[in-house]
Enzyme design. Structure first.
Site, short mmCIF file in Angstrom:
data_model
loop_
_atom_site.label_atom_id
_atom_site.label_comp_id
_atom_site.label_asym_id
_atom_site.label_seq_id
_atom_site.Cartn_x
_atom_site.Cartn_y
_atom_site.Cartn_z
N ASP A 169 -51.36 91.84 9.93
CA ASP A 169 -51.94 90.79 10.77
C ASP A 169 -51.97 91.24 12.23
OD1 ASP A 169 -52.91 88.36 11.60
OD2 ASP A 169 -51.30 87.16 10.78
N ASP A 170 -53.18 91.36 12.79
CA ASP A 170 -53.36 91.66 14.22
C ASP A 170 -52.97 93.08 14.61
OD1 ASP A 170 -54.21 89.06 14.57
OD2 ASP A 170 -52.59 88.45 15.92
N CYS A 193 -58.49 85.82 12.61
CA CYS A 193 -57.80 85.88 11.32
C CYS A 193 -58.59 85.30 10.16
CB CYS A 193 -56.46 85.15 11.42
SG CYS A 193 -55.32 85.86 12.64
N ASP A 224 -56.51 92.66 9.62
CA ASP A 224 -57.64 91.73 9.71
C ASP A 224 -58.42 91.89 11.01
OD1 ASP A 224 -55.54 90.71 11.22
OD2 ASP A 224 -55.50 88.75 10.24
N ASN A 225 -57.78 92.33 12.06
CA ASN A 225 -58.45 92.53 13.35
C ASN A 225 -57.57 93.38 14.25
OD1 ASN A 225 -57.63 89.22 13.34
ND2 ASN A 225 -56.64 90.48 14.90
#
Length: 487
Positions: free
Chosen positions: A55-56, A91, A325-326
């Site tokens: 995540d991130d 997200c 995700d990013n």
């Protein structure tokens, strides 16, 4: 809203088989000239597949630095994609694209809210029912999910914890957004509350432990698919106790666009104070260190997972994907922390893959989007991709053939972009849909940190071509997203 679309040129490798808090719409055209000789021989035995979705996690500002074990066990044993992009740097829309293989304008998840279609009933009745795990389940894959799913998952208006998306045999999903302690899970549809005990509750470790139990209990007669989605390195950045003193001398990188003004950019980039106050720099440095600290537990997860696969003699028949995700930013253009923006630090993501037929230590330049993950996973499983409604395309052949490649928004922040990669110019063209109708253009070959907006220096005919490409991509569906022809 986060609606980012990335498009690859028609010469990419072919498929097998056949409310508005931050709205962003990024359509990126990635043009690549790829040559691929022969498809590597495939085993008749179905391969297992594991997807680790963090995540991130960025790549542009050092986010992969702590991942020594992950790089050794996945990247060094397989392929690392250095031009991997999310189609939305936010997200829920990004994860929805990963699950469906579709651009946000086709799965219609616009932001992290229920009103933005994040895990909404509309999402559940439509795109979620056609997500790639449903196809794996039909092929008798044993499927397991643990960790963060979608930001609004488990809320009352989204069906509460009793909702288990189709396609999953074992379901251990976090309710809501990333947490490390004091969270609630849907454990196969039943509410399961957790506290603040490291041994019992630390979410990254819990995800790992439950996946190991799943592997112990699996049927050896059928292949398996695991999706592990730890909270790291999303806020609140709570590291495991043994890692809370690591990286004490590390600070966010000061190069490139760090603490630079958003000159000649959309108004959101023009409004942060510059130079940043010391309080902001102290805060973002602390966040940067803590993000790295949380990732050390993910690094451990990868190591233990690979060793487990080896011990049960499944490692050589298992594809392992590692991605995010990013991306993220910490001080770029004087924006303290977040994602959501059109710039490289937010849209570039890590992607490493190992598995059968993938040569070790490959560094691949070919552009890959996160909408390509679903068709690639289905390709591995033997699904006829012509029967699947996806916008992305499989990149399995790119990893297995070893080609020599030549790679040619809400009123606040709604933008659409065309991105080109070629030997002469690495260009990004972006239009904002607001009262300014602002345009930003960057030559990333000469200006990799996107410091100078060259819209007033570019030949108007080029701007017109980019505008027309953008219009076509914004309305593409399925095949038309893949069969886009350059003029």
């Amino acid at each position: 809203m986060a609606d980012l679309r990335i498009r690859a040129g028609a010469t990419r490798s072919p498929q097998r088989g056949g409310g508005h808090s931050a709205a962003l719409s990024l359509v990126t055209l990635l043009s690549a000239l790829l040559t691929c000789g022969v498809r590597c021989a495939e085993s008749d035995k179905p391969s297992n597949i594991i997807l680790v979705l963090v995540d991130d996690q960025d790549v542009q500002i050092g986010g992969m630095t702590p991942m020594k074990k992950a790089k050794a066990y996945i990247g060094d044993e397989g392929a690392t994609f250095v031009n991997s992009f999310t189609v939305t740097p936010l997200c829920c829309p990004s994860r929805s694209s990963i699950l469906t293989g579709r651009y946000p304008h086709n799965h219609e998840v616009r932001n992290n809210s229920l009103n933005g279609n994040c895990s909404s009933l509309q999402w559940q009745k439509g795109p979620e029912a056609e997500a790639f795990p449903t196809y794996l389940n039909k092929l008798k894959y044993q499927t397991f999910f643990s960790g963060k799913y979608l930001n609004q998952y488990g809320s009352k208006a989204a069906g509460s914890v009793g909702h288990i998306p189709p396609g999953w045999d074992q379901w251990h999903a976090l309710v809501g957004n990333s947490q490390y302690y004091n969270y609630t899970l849907s454990a196969n549809g039943k509410e399961e509350k957790h506290g603040d005990s490291y041994e019992d509750d630390y979410l990254t470790d819990l995800i790992l432990n439950r996946s190991l139990h799943f592997l112990d209990d699996r049927s050896p007669q059928h292949p398996f698919f695991l999706m592990l989605s730890p909270p790291a390195c999303h806020s609140p950045w709570t590291a495991a106790p043994q890692y809370q003193k690591e990286f004490k001398d590390v600070q966010a990188p000061r190069d490139g666009s760090f603490n630079k003004p958003g000159k000649d950019k959309h108004w959101l980039l023009r409004q942060p104070p510059n130079p940043m106050p010391n309080s902001s720099i102290t805060f973002l440095d602390n966040a940067y260190r803590k993000r790295w600290q949380t990732l050390l537990s993910v690094d451990d997860m990868v190591e233990k997972l690979v060793k487990k696969l080896d011990s049960i003699k499944e490692l050589n028949n298992t594809y392992i994907f590692y991605t995010s995700d990013n991306g993220y930013h910490t001080g770029q253009f004087s924006l303290p922390i977040d994602k959501r923006q059109l710039y490289e630090f937010d849209i570039r993501i890590p992607l490493m893959v190992r598995g059968p037929g993938i040569k070790a230590k490959q560094v691949l330049q070919a552009p890959v989007l996160n909408i390509d993950l679903a068709p690639t996973i289905l390709d591995i499983a033997g699904v006829n991709l012509s029967s699947v409604n996806v916008d992305g395309q499989s990149f399995l052949a790119q990893m297995q053939c070893f080609p020599d490649c030549v790679c040619e928004d809400a009123y606040n922040n709604t933008y659409a972009c065309v991105r080109t990669l070629d030997s002469k110019m690495n260009m990004q063209y972006c239009e904002f849909a607001d009262s300014e109708s602002y345009v930003e253009v960057y030559n990333l070959t000469s200006d990799p940190h996107q410091l100078e907006n060259i819209v007033k220096k570019v030949d108007p005919s080029i701007l017109q071509i980019m505008n027309q490409r953008l219009i076509k991509l914004q309305s593409c569906v399925s095949d038309s997203c893949r069969d886009y022809k350059q003029k």
